[in-house]
Design an enzyme around this catalytic site. Structure first.
Site, PDB file in Angstrom:
ATOM      1  N   GLY A  95       7.697 -83.481  27.096  1.00 37.85           N
ATOM      2  CA  GLY A  95       7.427 -83.900  25.725  1.00 37.85           C
ATOM      3  C   GLY A  95       7.456 -85.397  25.511  1.00 37.85           C
ATOM      4  O   GLY A  95       7.019 -85.882  24.470  1.00 37.85           O
ATOM      5  N   CYS A 136     -14.368 -59.948  14.909  1.00 35.92           N
ATOM      6  CA  CYS A 136     -15.476 -60.771  15.359  1.00 35.92           C
ATOM      7  C   CYS A 136     -16.767 -59.970  15.222  1.00 35.92           C
ATOM      8  O   CYS A 136     -16.822 -58.806  15.614  1.00 35.92           O
ATOM      9  CB  CYS A 136     -15.267 -61.178  16.813  1.00 35.92           C
ATOM     10  SG  CYS A 136     -16.727 -61.914  17.553  1.00 35.92           S
ATOM     11  N   CYS A 165     -18.034 -59.238  19.142  1.00 33.19           N
ATOM     12  CA  CYS A 165     -17.308 -58.397  20.097  1.00 33.19           C
ATOM     13  C   CYS A 165     -16.293 -57.502  19.414  1.00 33.19           C
ATOM     14  O   CYS A 165     -15.593 -56.736  20.072  1.00 33.19           O
ATOM     15  CB  CYS A 165     -16.613 -59.268  21.145  1.00 33.19           C
ATOM     16  SG  CYS A 165     -15.161 -60.142  20.505  1.00 33.19           S
ATOM     17  N   CYS A 215     -15.600 -65.004  17.175  1.00 37.82           N
ATOM     18  CA  CYS A 215     -14.583 -65.603  18.035  1.00 37.82           C
ATOM     19  C   CYS A 215     -14.873 -67.089  18.232  1.00 37.82           C
ATOM     20  O   CYS A 215     -16.011 -67.472  18.478  1.00 37.82           O
ATOM     21  CB  CYS A 215     -14.586 -64.970  19.426  1.00 37.82           C
ATOM     22  SG  CYS A 215     -13.940 -63.312  19.467  1.00 37.82           S
ATOM     23  N   CYS A 246     -15.187 -64.054  24.037  1.00 40.92           N
ATOM     24  CA  CYS A 246     -16.050 -63.194  23.232  1.00 40.92           C
ATOM     25  C   CYS A 246     -17.093 -62.511  24.119  1.00 40.92           C
ATOM     26  O   CYS A 246     -17.323 -61.307  24.027  1.00 40.92           O
ATOM     27  CB  CYS A 246     -16.721 -64.026  22.159  1.00 40.92           C
ATOM     28  SG  CYS A 246     -17.597 -63.080  20.920  1.00 40.92           S
TER      29      CYS A 246
END
Lengths: 368, 297
Positions: free
Chosen positions: B39, B255, B258, B279, B285
């Site tokens: 980090g 979606c 899909c 998507c 997808c």
């Protein structure tokens, strides 16, 4: 609907590249512009690009200007990217600018300076009236200008170099003495700026800063957000011999020369340290190429930043973080351009937040 | 200057990975430091790349410094492999790294460079995810000076960020941060996880893949090493929430290609002016649309 599918990226990029190149060549009867023409006739444009690109290569700068159709930011950018592919082989020692072969040299602090004022090539006193006769110059007219100028130039009465104006002030005790070089110069191409940074980092950053950005910062200081009140002790433009150590003997040898602009300003005096006499303060600016406004702006900001580093900044032009992180043309133009890229995902997320917030406020009957 | 100097006429031959070897080595050293201090924003001498600052030059420098001829690369922008910026970056890597394979399939890639999304398909220990970052510092919304932000990070002082979240709740009854949600790594440094939606933030937590984040313009590299804590900044009584794709009746939008109901969706108007959903991860997808796709996420 293609808005989401974002298919066909490759074809789109190829098409855009072809269209851009077409714009460059669309008027097929035009003569293709020669690099030497850009380098010589648009010399101030070339100067700007070598300076902002941080790479002294006027011919490549001319090529970049041609390729990017006159966009100085893009051209400087291309030089920088080219530079990324080259290793840094050695560090130059300090270069002595009193050795500069001046093509122009003035002082607004003194009317009589050792060596004299030399106006050289400048638009300072040019009337900004359009010279319509330039619209259709032919090579003959062009040659005539050169021939006339050269035939009226007195031979060999110019010295090879001029003494520095500041040396006279220093001899009189009006300026602080030149201290010994305390630190290795900060190399902004090797180390990121982590504040606080030494003055050499500030100078290096400004030397390749975007001219307009630097001018805006300096102008803010000149007209109220600061109080440098500079006097130009010396502004010189000329060819500086670049001295490099010989790889075997280590002796300094002239490796070539670079066209440079250098500006030294004198600002209000400060009380001396530990009971010393008060002395004037100084600001310094230098960059590749013939860029007077840039060198002056840099000198003013250098002075403002020194003050800010010592006493804390009272305004933006005295704040090293504010100035140095915002004057780079390549960084700032890249980020401004990136907003043209799709932000579907983050905007979708934004809409989710706004709808949720609106929904909650509707439920509770409050408004923010 | 030497007026006789001529430019070489042939195209400049670029070295593998565009950058010179010293530059790549330096980037790798910074990556090691970033991994060692999860980090922490490691400053590095970001080089200029031949595309705009803000177009992914930070991610690209990481990619070019790590990539070798045996690697397979996937480049994503907004979840798609085929958006102009992804295509452009991928072409550049192909141009300067001859021999490197490219793919659109998440599971085939060894290196994934992405802007704004983490793939829907879970990543593995064999993969490295490289995120492009415009603003590396989560504290920038509350403190403009980097010098002061560095001290706040060192002291793990995120009180002003928490105050900002609190004020959001007072003003709007909601936290307004939509993407780049501040995320605490390994219990200390709070990072800006690049502009990924909140949807993707939980994927950083205990990620099997190494996640490297590169900010070229801001000259910082940081990392979320594998199997590391990554916790979005929240209050005990206000939970972190990801984007909500339910309609007014509480039914999850699917979606339209899909029919997935578990992916991050892009919303747009279709030809009839109706709102449609699809998507955002185009590779995911397409795989869902295959008749015998084995591994739905």
């Amino acid at each position: 609907m293609s808005y989401v599918a974002i298919k066909g990226g490759k074809a789109a990029i190829d098409g855009a590249a072809a269209a851009t190149d077409y714009m460059r060549c669309m008027n097929a009867v035009d003569e293709p512009i020669k690099l030497s023409v850009i380098e010589d006739q648009l010399r101030l444009l070339t100067s700007r690009v070598v300076s902002e690109g941080g790479l002294y290569h006027p011919k490549l700068a001319a090529l970049a200007l041609k390729q990017f159709q006159g966009d100085t930011l893009e051209a400087a950018f291309a030089l920088r990217a080219y530079r990324s592919t080259k290793p840094r082989l050695l560090e130059t020692p300090l270069q002595d600018t009193s050795k500069m072969r001046c093509i122009r040299r003035i002082s607004s602090a003194f009317k009589d300076i050792p060596g004299g004022q030399m106006l050289g090539a400048t638009f300072d006193y040019a009337l900004r009236l359009l010279r319509l006769d330039l619209a259709n110059e032919d090579p003959a007219a062009f040659r005539l200008v050169a021939k006339n100028f050269l035939s009226h130039t007195p031979e060999a009465d110019l010295p090879d170099s001029f003494p520095k104006v500041l040396d006279a002030l220093r001899a009189e005790g009006l300026l602080p003495p030149v201290g010994a070089i305390r630190e290795q110069a900060f190399d902004i191409t090797r180390d990121p700026l982590v504040f606080p940074v030494p003055r050499s980092a500030a100078l290096a950053t400004m030397a390749r800063a975007e001219t307009g950005s630097l001018l805006a910062m300096a102008y803010s200081n000149m007209r109220g957000y600061g109080d440098v009140h500079p006097t130009v002790a010396e502004l010189r433009v000329g060819y500086l011999p670049v001295m490099l150590p010989h790889p075997v003997t280590g002796e300094l040898m002239e490796a070539g020369e670079v066209l440079m602009t250098e500006c030294e300003v004198v600002a209000m005096y400060e009380s001396g340290k530990d009971g010393d006499m008060p002395v004037f303060t100084l600001g310094y600016g230098a960059c590749f190429g013939h860029n007077e406004v840039k060198a002056i702006s840099m000198a003013i900001i250098d002075r403002a930043l020194q003050k800010g580093m010592r006493d804390g900044p009272d305004n933006p032009s005295e704040d090293p973080e504010f100035v140095l992180l915002h004057v780079d043309g390549v960084d700032s133009m890249g980020f401004a351009s990136h907003y043209k890229m799709p932000h579907y995902v983050t905007f979708q997320s934004d809409m989710d937040r706004l709808r949720t917030t609106q929904g909650k406020l509707r439920e509770t009957g409050e408004t923010a | 200057m030497n007026s006789n100097y001529e430019l070489p006429l042939e195209d400049a031959g670029y070295s593998f990975g565009f950058l010179d070897e010293y530059a790549k080595k330096e980037v790798r050293r910074c990556i090691l430091k970033a991994i060692a201090i999860p980090g922490y924003q490691t400053p590095y001498a970001s080089r200029e790349m031949p595309m705009g600052r803000g177009f992914g030059t930070g991610g690209l420098q990481i990619t070019l410094s790590l990539i070798g001829a045996q690697d397979t690369l996937k480049v994503i922008d907004q979840g798609s492999d085929d958006s102009v910026n992804a295509v452009n970056l991928r072409q550049f890597v192909q141009l300067t790294c001859p021999g490197v394979e490219v793919t659109e399939k998440t599971q085939e890639a060894t290196l994934l460079q992405s802007r704004h999304r983490i793939p829907e398909k879970p990543l593995t220990e064999a993969q490295i995810l490289i995120l492009q970052v415009p603003y590396p510092d989560a504290l920038v919304v509350v403190e403009p000076s980097e010098a002061r932000r560095k001290i706040m990070h060192a002291e793990a002082d995120y009180s002003r960020l928490l105050v900002k979240l609190y004020e959001d709740i007072v003003h709007f009854n909601e936290i307004t941060i939509s993407h780049r949600y501040p995320t605490r790594i390994n219990g200390h440094y709070v990072i800006d996880p690049s502009p990924i939606p909140r949807w993707d933030v939980p994927k950083l937590h205990q990620s099997k893949a190494l996640v490297l984040l590169g900010a070229g313009r801001e000259k910082k590299i940081y990392a979320v090493p594998p199997y590391t804590l990554a916790e979005p900044l929240v209050f005990d009584d206000i939970a972190f929430r990801v984007e909500d794709f339910r309609d007014v009746n509480g039914v999850r939008h699917a979606c339209r290609c899909c029919a997935s109901t578990v992916s991050f969706l892009d919303e747009f108007s279709d030809d009839q002016g109706r709102v449609a959903y699809q998507c955002s991860d185009s590779a995911y997808c397409e795989e869902q649309q295959q008749p015998h796709s084995g591994s739905a996420a």
